[in-house]
Design a protein around this motif. Structure first.
Motif, PDB file in Angstrom:
ATOM      1  N   UNK A  11      90.895  26.844  89.640  1.00 47.94           N
ATOM      2  CA  UNK A  11      90.069  27.441  88.590  1.00 47.94           C
ATOM      3  C   UNK A  11      90.442  26.947  87.217  1.00 47.94           C
ATOM      4  N   UNK A  12      91.739  26.889  86.914  1.00 42.70           N
ATOM      5  CA  UNK A  12      92.171  26.419  85.595  1.00 42.70           C
ATOM      6  C   UNK A  12      91.856  24.936  85.400  1.00 42.70           C
ATOM      7  N   UNK A  13      92.018  24.134  86.446  1.00 38.08           N
ATOM      8  CA  UNK A  13      91.684  22.707  86.345  1.00 38.08           C
ATOM      9  C   UNK A  13      90.186  22.546  86.094  1.00 38.08           C
ATOM     10  N   UNK A  14      89.379  23.246  86.864  1.00 41.13           N
ATOM     11  CA  UNK A  14      87.927  23.179  86.698  1.00 41.13           C
ATOM     12  C   UNK A  14      87.517  23.668  85.309  1.00 41.13           C
ATOM     13  N   UNK A  15      88.101  24.762  84.877  1.00 37.60           N
ATOM     14  CA  UNK A  15      87.707  25.391  83.610  1.00 37.60           C
ATOM     15  C   UNK A  15      88.148  24.579  82.399  1.00 37.60           C
ATOM     16  N   UNK A  16      89.327  23.978  82.472  1.00 40.20           N
ATOM     17  CA  UNK A  16      89.769  23.104  81.390  1.00 40.20           C
ATOM     18  C   UNK A  16      90.837  23.672  80.479  1.00 40.20           C
ATOM     19  N   UNK A  17      91.020  24.985  80.455  1.00 37.39           N
ATOM     20  CA  UNK A  17      92.095  25.576  79.652  1.00 37.39           C
ATOM     21  C   UNK A  17      92.527  26.897  80.285  1.00 37.39           C
ATOM     22  N   UNK A  18      93.681  27.376  79.839  1.00 36.37           N
ATOM     23  CA  UNK A  18      94.225  28.631  80.369  1.00 36.37           C
ATOM     24  C   UNK A  18      93.829  29.765  79.425  1.00 36.37           C
ATOM     25  N   UNK A  19      93.133  30.739  79.970  1.00 42.57           N
ATOM     26  CA  UNK A  19      92.699  31.895  79.197  1.00 42.57           C
ATOM     27  C   UNK A  19      92.597  33.083  80.139  1.00 42.57           C
ATOM     28  N   UNK A  52      75.852  37.278  81.826  1.00 44.96           N
ATOM     29  CA  UNK A  52      76.451  36.779  80.591  1.00 44.96           C
ATOM     30  C   UNK A  52      75.444  35.938  79.819  1.00 44.96           C
ATOM     31  N   UNK A  53      75.857  35.527  78.620  1.00 47.53           N
ATOM     32  CA  UNK A  53      75.023  34.655  77.799  1.00 47.53           C
ATOM     33  C   UNK A  53      75.696  33.323  77.608  1.00 47.53           C
ATOM     34  N   UNK A  54      75.363  32.647  76.508  1.00 44.71           N
ATOM     35  CA  UNK A  54      75.983  31.352  76.227  1.00 44.71           C
ATOM     36  C   UNK A  54      76.509  31.275  74.806  1.00 44.71           C
ATOM     37  N   UNK A  55      76.592  32.408  74.134  1.00 44.01           N
ATOM     38  CA  UNK A  55      76.966  32.377  72.721  1.00 44.01           C
ATOM     39  C   UNK A  55      77.943  33.488  72.356  1.00 44.01           C
ATOM     40  N   UNK A  56      78.774  33.890  73.317  1.00 41.67           N
ATOM     41  CA  UNK A  56      79.700  34.980  73.036  1.00 41.67           C
ATOM     42  C   UNK A  56      81.070  34.700  73.639  1.00 41.67           C
ATOM     43  N   UNK A  57      82.027  35.508  73.202  1.00 42.29           N
ATOM     44  CA  UNK A  57      83.384  35.396  73.746  1.00 42.29           C
ATOM     45  C   UNK A  57      83.368  35.748  75.230  1.00 42.29           C
ATOM     46  N   UNK A  58      84.297  35.216  75.948  1.00 42.12           N
ATOM     47  CA  UNK A  58      84.542  35.537  77.354  1.00 42.12           C
ATOM     48  C   UNK A  58      83.519  34.927  78.303  1.00 42.12           C
ATOM     49  N   UNK A  59      82.757  33.923  77.858  1.00 44.12           N
ATOM     50  CA  UNK A  59      81.869  33.216  78.761  1.00 44.12           C
ATOM     51  C   UNK A  59      82.644  32.490  79.854  1.00 44.12           C
ATOM     52  N   UNK A  60      83.931  32.296  79.619  1.00 35.26           N
ATOM     53  CA  UNK A  60      84.824  31.658  80.602  1.00 35.26           C
ATOM     54  C   UNK A  60      84.828  32.429  81.926  1.00 35.26           C
ATOM     55  N   UNK A  61      84.483  33.702  81.852  1.00 36.30           N
ATOM     56  CA  UNK A  61      84.364  34.593  83.000  1.00 36.30           C
ATOM     57  C   UNK A  61      83.521  33.951  84.111  1.00 36.30           C
ATOM     58  N   UNK A  62      82.421  33.289  83.733  1.00 36.49           N
ATOM     59  CA  UNK A  62      81.508  32.717  84.725  1.00 36.49           C
ATOM     60  C   UNK A  62      82.150  31.559  85.479  1.00 36.49           C
ATOM     61  N   UNK A  63      83.016  30.781  84.811  1.00 40.17           N
ATOM     62  CA  UNK A  63      83.712  29.718  85.537  1.00 40.17           C
ATOM     63  C   UNK A  63      84.608  30.304  86.619  1.00 40.17           C
ATOM     64  N   UNK A  64      85.191  31.450  86.357  1.00 41.39           N
ATOM     65  CA  UNK A  64      85.977  32.144  87.383  1.00 41.39           C
ATOM     66  C   UNK A  64      85.106  32.587  88.541  1.00 41.39           C
ATOM     67  N   UNK A  65      83.928  33.119  88.228  1.00 44.72           N
ATOM     68  CA  UNK A  65      82.995  33.536  89.281  1.00 44.72           C
ATOM     69  C   UNK A  65      82.569  32.349  90.127  1.00 44.72           C
TER      70      UNK A  65
END
Length: 199
Positions: A11-19, A52-65
């Protein structure tokens, strides 16, 4: 049982950063899959509707999903509603069942007061946030009980209509690019792709 920890580094590799938001998506996605009694989607066995949307904080959530469920844009088994909510519906397309999950409002509110988000608010890119800030939040997400942050519905019936894949193509008479047939349009007797039709 699906365990988010088994997919965490992927997930972190795919997402690109640790959050913290990406592993939160993984944990909630895993909880929904376990409640629904499904495995990770190899093709289109699952379908995910993210609120979710595309213009707010925590959009990273979808990469986890996406990482945990196997619902991806490439397989066309995920969509966004752009409601701006940290919620989703996961559909078992085989058994026509679904579950809806969302982050508890108070937990979500507190997330947005975290030192990680404070750094993001002032413009620090997520990959540049000090690990001393990010890692404790990631560890917290991975260790707290689900009932502290998650609301998950009972399983409910969901009439999901599967669509057949399109394999036929044609050439746009304007740009010459090959286009899947169902997206070609007849415009004044010319067969055009959507971008050329809109010119």
């Amino acid at each position: 049982m699906i365990d988010a920890n088994d997919y965490l580094e992927t997930g972190f590799i795919f997402h690109g950063h640790r959050c913290p938001a990406m592993p939160l998506g993984m944990r909630i996605g895993a909880a929904a899959m376990n409640a629904l009694g499904v495995d990770r989607s190899k093709d289109k066995e699952l379908y995910l509707i993210a609120e979710t949307g595309n213009d707010h904080a925590a959009g990273c959530f979808v990469d986890g999903l996406m990482t945990i469920t196997g619902c991806t844009y490439g397989k066309s088994n995920i969509e966004k509603t752009y409601y701006g909510k940290m919620a989703f519906t996961l559909i078992d397309t085989i058994n026509q069942k679904a579950i809806r999950a969302y982050i508890k409002p108070e937990f979500f509110g507190n997330m947005l007061k975290s030192p990680f988000v404070e750094q993001r608010k002032i413009g620090v890119p997520p990959q540049d946030i000090d690990s001393e800030i990010a890692e404790p939040l990631i560890n917290k997400i991975l260790s707290i009980p689900e009932e502290n942050f998650l609301v998950i519905s009972p399983v409910f019936d969901y009439a999901f209509e599967k669509k057949k894949g399109v394999f036929d193509t044609g050439l746009c008479e304007e740009c010459g690019e090959r286009t899947f047939a169902h997206k070609l349009q007849d415009v004044n007797g010319k067969i055009l792709c959507k971008p050329c039709a809109e010119k």
